[in-house]
Design a protein around this motif. Structure first.
Motif, PDB file in Angstrom:
ATOM      1  N   UNK A  12       0.753  -1.134  -0.004  1.00 29.15           N
ATOM      2  CA  UNK A  12      -0.015  -0.010  -0.021  1.00 29.15           C
ATOM      3  C   UNK A  12       0.943   1.380  -0.078  1.00 29.15           C
ATOM      4  N   UNK A  13       1.910   1.316   0.654  1.00 27.90           N
ATOM      5  CA  UNK A  13       2.849   2.377   0.836  1.00 27.90           C
ATOM      6  C   UNK A  13       3.437   2.671  -0.645  1.00 27.90           C
ATOM      7  N   UNK A  14       3.945   1.510  -1.235  1.00 28.04           N
ATOM      8  CA  UNK A  14       4.584   1.587  -2.539  1.00 28.04           C
ATOM      9  C   UNK A  14       3.627   2.059  -3.556  1.00 28.04           C
ATOM     10  N   UNK A  15       2.452   1.529  -3.380  1.00 29.72           N
ATOM     11  CA  UNK A  15       1.427   1.744  -4.315  1.00 29.72           C
ATOM     12  C   UNK A  15       0.967   3.302  -4.571  1.00 29.72           C
ATOM     13  N   UNK A  16       1.161   3.872  -3.526  1.00 30.20           N
ATOM     14  CA  UNK A  16       0.907   5.237  -3.643  1.00 30.20           C
ATOM     15  C   UNK A  16       1.830   6.273  -4.401  1.00 30.20           C
ATOM     16  N   UNK A  17       3.049   5.549  -4.632  1.00 24.82           N
ATOM     17  CA  UNK A  17       3.971   6.254  -5.405  1.00 24.82           C
ATOM     18  C   UNK A  17       3.354   6.364  -6.859  1.00 24.82           C
ATOM     19  N   UNK A  18       2.663   5.567  -7.390  1.00 24.93           N
ATOM     20  CA  UNK A  18       2.272   5.534  -8.725  1.00 24.93           C
ATOM     21  C   UNK A  18       0.810   6.682  -8.786  1.00 24.93           C
ATOM     22  N   UNK A  19       1.137   7.435  -9.722  1.00 24.53           N
ATOM     23  CA  UNK A  19      -0.257   8.211  -9.711  1.00 24.53           C
ATOM     24  C   UNK A  19      -1.517   7.549  -9.868  1.00 24.53           C
ATOM     25  N   UNK A  20      -2.586   7.889  -9.238  1.00 22.51           N
ATOM     26  CA  UNK A  20      -3.742   7.426  -9.583  1.00 22.51           C
ATOM     27  C   UNK A  20      -4.697   8.067 -10.451  1.00 22.51           C
ATOM     28  N   UNK A  21      -5.482   7.286 -11.464  1.00 18.98           N
ATOM     29  CA  UNK A  21      -6.420   8.052 -12.151  1.00 18.98           C
ATOM     30  C   UNK A  21      -7.809   7.298 -12.019  1.00 18.98           C
ATOM     31  N   UNK A  22      -8.719   7.957 -11.733  1.00 14.20           N
ATOM     32  CA  UNK A  22     -10.263   7.208 -11.695  1.00 14.20           C
ATOM     33  C   UNK A  22     -10.778   7.473 -13.210  1.00 14.20           C
ATOM     34  N   UNK A  23     -11.310   6.657 -13.828  1.00 15.72           N
ATOM     35  CA  UNK A  23     -11.794   6.569 -15.178  1.00 15.72           C
ATOM     36  C   UNK A  23     -12.976   6.081 -15.304  1.00 15.72           C
ATOM     37  N   UNK A  24     -14.016   6.828 -15.920  1.00 18.41           N
ATOM     38  CA  UNK A  24     -15.421   6.503 -16.115  1.00 18.41           C
ATOM     39  C   UNK A  24     -15.511   5.493 -17.152  1.00 18.41           C
ATOM     40  N   UNK A  25     -15.996   4.423 -17.020  1.00 14.91           N
ATOM     41  CA  UNK A  25     -16.081   3.230 -18.049  1.00 14.91           C
ATOM     42  C   UNK A  25     -17.536   2.934 -18.489  1.00 14.91           C
ATOM     43  N   UNK A  26     -18.528   4.077 -17.873  1.00 12.03           N
ATOM     44  CA  UNK A  26     -19.925   3.697 -18.153  1.00 12.03           C
ATOM     45  C   UNK A  26     -20.678   3.923 -17.060  1.00 12.03           C
ATOM     46  N   UNK A  27     -20.595   4.958 -16.286  1.00 15.56           N
ATOM     47  CA  UNK A  27     -21.193   5.338 -15.001  1.00 15.56           C
ATOM     48  C   UNK A  27     -20.708   4.877 -13.596  1.00 15.56           C
TER      49      UNK A  27
END
Length: 279
Positions: free
Chosen positions: A3-18
């Protein structure tokens, strides 16, 4: 897990159909490497692999609908649903093809289906101990009996969840998914690397993880799995196999450097193919 390392990758939330899926991208350049995890696994399982790939190419992991940081999607779910979502995610996030699709276990189903439907977008495929739609591992076990060995009972429950029932964390219908993938006899000439665990290591891990599970049954399951791996090689006229000498099913965790090498190899195979075509 990471979890700590994962936060080093930028997060993008993408709408895939609602509803929105969480994607984690890093690195730059082409091709775009897309990582698809096994059933019930989040993007965190890819941390070590993604960190390495980002040194030489663009790479994205993501959480499928209903797990990790992604919102839930409509039910029932199957590989076709997932391919539709992934295709939308990649387009909406502005992630350009060509793609190298990397699928672990059930994720291998999705990679195969995506490549069959969007072949012009796919540079190559890496299947990591990928499931095979024609091999019934539950059928390799003896008939269920009351009071059976606890290890056998637990293995049966895990295999049923992943191959026969929809009671899994993602609400996936594995039977429908297998039928969808089974309808693809070939991926043509798309470069393919099949990465497979070593039998003895996997058998030992299975017996340690499920105490009391009989070795002869573990060997029988492994034999069926290895047959499936050989069949995967026939999906493409340009395929090769790499064997992980020190891994169980989670090769990307046990030997991440081998998975990274497999990705490098499939990119190199594609480049040779392009050089041949275009001179």
């Amino acid at each position: 897990m990471h979890s700590e390392e994962e936060s080093t990758f930028p997060t993008t939330f993408v709408d895939v159909g609602g509803y929105h899926l969480a994607a984690f991208c890093s690195g730059s350049g082409s091709p775009t490497v897309v990582l698809d995890a096994g059933m019930g696994d989040t993007s965190e399982v890819w941390y070590q692999v993604q960190e390495n790939i980002s040194q030489f190419s663009r790479v994205c992991s993501y959480d499928r609908a209903g797990i990790g940081q992604s919102e839930s999607g409509p039910l029932p779910r199957n590989s076709q649903t997932i391919v539709n979502e992934l295709h939308t995610l990649l387009k909406q996030a502005g992630l350009p093809s060509p793609y190298v699709l990397v699928g672990h276990s059930f994720g291998g189903f999705n990679a195969r289906l995506y490549a069959s439907q969007y072949p012009d977008e796919v540079l190559g495929i890496v299947l990591i101990d990928s499931a095979h739609p024609d091999f019934d591992l539950v059928g390799q076990l003896p008939p269920e009996e009351p009071g059976e060995n606890q290890g056998l009972h637990e293995i049966r429950a895990v295999l049923k969840q992943e191959t026969q029932e929809t009671k899994n964390p993602e609400g996936i219908d594995p039977v429908a998914s297998a039928m969808q993938v089974r309808s693809i006899p070939s991926l043509g000439t798309i470069p393919l690397v099949v990465v497979t665990h070593t039998s003895e290591t996997w058998i030992e891990m299975l017996m340690n993880g499920f105490p009391g599970f009989p070795r002869e049954l573990a060997a029988k399951l492994d034999h069926a799995w290895q047959e499936g791996q050989q069949c995967l090689l026939s999906l493409s006229s340009q395929s090769t196999q790499m064997v992980a000498q020190h891994s169980g099913h989670y090769i990307h965790h046990d030997e991440p450097e081998l998975v990274v090498q497999a990705i490098r190899n499939v990119i190199a195979m594609a480049q040779v193919d392009q050089d041949t075509i275009y001179g």
